[in-house]
Scaffold this active site. Structure first.
Site, PDB file in Angstrom:
ATOM      1  N   SER A 182      10.472  23.527 -53.096  1.00 43.28           N
ATOM      2  CA  SER A 182       9.098  23.259 -53.527  1.00 43.28           C
ATOM      3  C   SER A 182       8.356  24.590 -53.635  1.00 43.28           C
ATOM      4  O   SER A 182       8.851  25.624 -53.198  1.00 43.28           O
ATOM      5  CB  SER A 182       8.444  22.361 -52.474  1.00 43.28           C
ATOM      6  OG  SER A 182       7.117  22.071 -52.790  1.00 43.28           O
ATOM      7  N   LYS A 183       7.203  24.597 -54.219  1.00 38.14           N
ATOM      8  CA  LYS A 183       6.365  25.809 -54.226  1.00 38.14           C
ATOM      9  C   LYS A 183       4.953  25.417 -54.618  1.00 38.14           C
ATOM     10  O   LYS A 183       4.745  24.422 -55.318  1.00 38.14           O
ATOM     11  CB  LYS A 183       6.908  26.826 -55.242  1.00 38.14           C
ATOM     12  CG  LYS A 183       6.467  28.253 -54.960  1.00 38.14           C
ATOM     13  CD  LYS A 183       7.313  28.904 -53.872  1.00 38.14           C
ATOM     14  CE  LYS A 183       6.865  30.307 -53.553  1.00 38.14           C
ATOM     15  NZ  LYS A 183       7.840  30.994 -52.691  1.00 38.14           N
TER      16      LYS A 183
END
Ligand code: NAD
Length: 476
Positions: free
Chosen positions: A106-107
């Site tokens: 994720s980011k």
């Protein structure tokens, strides 16, 4: 940084993925499933600042949920956009698989220049961004756990965890909703330095493999190797500081936003960092000759180049002129797909981002586990370990005295041997072990087949195989 005529950052990551996937035996459906980004949430929110409402745009992208929670930092920078966040989320999936941290990728990012706001304003903005993500479970100890990235650090993580706890007062595991927190807010010792420390451990492991070192046309150890580093922030500062003060490497060039410093005799990183804190940049720092076009220093002769600032800095415009035989990607995506091809053809050895900068997520994993177990690492064992070591020393000293052997322990040994491992020692040991094990899995993928010609491909193959195995075991 978008370079004309080159693919975007996300396309660049996908091209590298495709190159590795072409060497693997994945079903086309599974290959696509692993590559694509699952979802990206865009948020636009307003904060009243200086008497008027200002609107901010932020993102949280989930690339792969083959394992949960998903993990990935939050970046505060004016360059943040959906493409960049998705590229970084994809890299997190592969990185976590490579170093065996049990997370999906994720980011997050907020399009903002933190230098434009004071601390109180940053707190208001960060809390509001966190609120938007928390209420959608895009920050959650079991589902999605951010960490620091460019432009964020302990301070922002402390605001985020506090915001989460305010909104989830009965969640006993609330501290695990974010990592990279200060130690007084549930953080772990050694997290701030972890990514830079990981770069050091990666390079040490590389130099323990003389055949790999020979591929780059180098020999020997890190001692005396000339290093140029771009970006003296969290990652670059710690990497350069440890390599120069603990391994004998010589930092000949430092590149920052306002230019570079050059000194073939070696730059004292602590002195530059102190100067930057006082003056806002490197200009005027007596540690080296100031070079206005700092990026040019990446093209100077050196043994190891460490791009530790941002993506796309080595691209089609400068790749041909890069002389360093080894580049270790401390930043995410500093080399574009096009530049990667040029450098490979030239024989440059690239230690890829998904491995090189994985120290951060590795120690974040330890922090998350610490938060879920609600106890500091080493708290139960430390004194017991010291007691057992004391027993051995006492016995040795008794034997020596009883039998008249005249044994004496060498100076400092007793003190070092007796000291039980505290949290910091355990974190460093776990990080070192992780970086060594991941290097070895890359190395065997690299050397066991003729068609795997570089470390990046080997790292991607190891990572993709692990993600694929996880999907297969779910019956996909
Ligand atoms: P940071 O904000 O602490 O530091 C970045 C530094 O680079 C700053 O000193 C900034 O002035 C400098 N910089 C920015 N643009 C530059 C340019 N064009 N030329 C020269 N210098 C420039 O960020 P960070 O946390 O050290 O992250 C740096 C890179 O490392 C990013 O790519 C990030 O994604 C990656 N990374 C960070 C972590 C982490 O734990 N912080 C973990 C893995 C990867």
């Amino acid at each position: 940084m978008a370079v004309k005529g080159e693919p975007s950052f996300r396309q660049s990551v996908d091209l590298m993925f495709n190159r590795a996937a072409a060497l693997m035996d994945l079903s086309p459906g599974l290959e696509e499933k692993i590559r694509v980004c699952n979802s990206t949430y865009t948020v636009r929110f307003g904060v009243r600042l200086r008497g008027k409402i200002q609107t901010f745009t932020g993102y949280r992208s989930v690339h792969s949920e083959h394992m949960e929670p998903v993990k990935g930092g939050i970046r505060f920078a004016p360059s943040v956009n959906q493409d960049e966040v998705e590229a970084l989320a994809a890299l997190m999936t592969y990185k976590c698989a490579l170093v065996e941290t049990p997370f999906g990728g994720s980011k997050g990012g907020l399009c903002i220049d933190p230098r434009d706001y004071d601390e109180h304003e940053m707190e208001l903005i960060t809390r509001r961004f966190a609120y938007e993500l928390i209420k959608r479970d895009l920050i959650n100890p079991a589902q999605n756990v951010p960490a620091p990235d460019m432009g964020t650090g302990e301070r922002e993580m402390a605001w985020i965890v506090d915001q989460y706890k305010r909104m989830n007062t009965t969640d006993i595991n609330g501290a695990a909703c974010v990592t990279g927190k200060p130690t007084n807010a549930g953080g772990i010792q050694g997290r701030t330095e972890a990514t830079g420390r990981g770069i050091q451990f990666a390079l040490r492991e590389f130099f323990r493999h003389p055949d790999d070192v020979k591929v780059a046309g180098l020999f020997g150890s890190l001692d005396g190797k000339r290093i140029v580093v771009q970006g003296l922030g969290n990652v670059g500062y710690h990497a350069a500081h440890f390599l120069s003060t603990e391994d004998g490497a010589v930092i000949t060039g430092v590149i920052e936003r306002d230019g570079g410093l050059w000194n073939p005799n070696g730059i004292n990183i602590q002195a530059v960092s102190d100067w930057m804190r006082a003056h806002g940049g490197v200009a005027g720092c007596p540690e080296g000759k100031h070079v206005a076009d700092g990026a040019k220093l990446m093209e100077e002769a050196c043994d190891i180049l460490i791009p530790a600032a941002m993506e796309g800095v080595i691209n089609l415009t400068n790749a041909k002129r890069i002389k360093a035989p080894v580049i270790i990607e401390a930043a995410n995506g500093p080399i574009t797909a096009g530049a990667d091809e040029i450098l490979r053809k030239k024989g440059t050895l690239i230690i890829p981002d998904l491995y090189a900068n994985a120290g951060g997520v590795t120690v974040s994993y330890f922090e998350w586990v610490k938060n879920l177990s609600h106890i500091r690492f080493g708290r139960m064992q430390r004194r017991q370990e010291e007691g057992r070591h004391q027993l051995l020393i006492d016995e040795l000293e008794r034997l020596s005295a009883d039998k008249g052997l005249g044994w004496t322990l060498s100076p400092g040994f007793k003190e070092r041997y007796l000291r039980g491992a505290g949290e910091l020692e355990l974190v460093r040991s776990g990080l070192d072990d992780t970086m060594r094990a991941a290097y070895q899995s890359i190395s065997s993928a690299w050397h066991s087949r003729n068609d795997v010609t570089d470390m990046r491909m080997a790292a991607y193959i190891v990572a993709i195989e692990r993600v694929a195995a996880s999907y297969r075991s779910k019956g996909l």
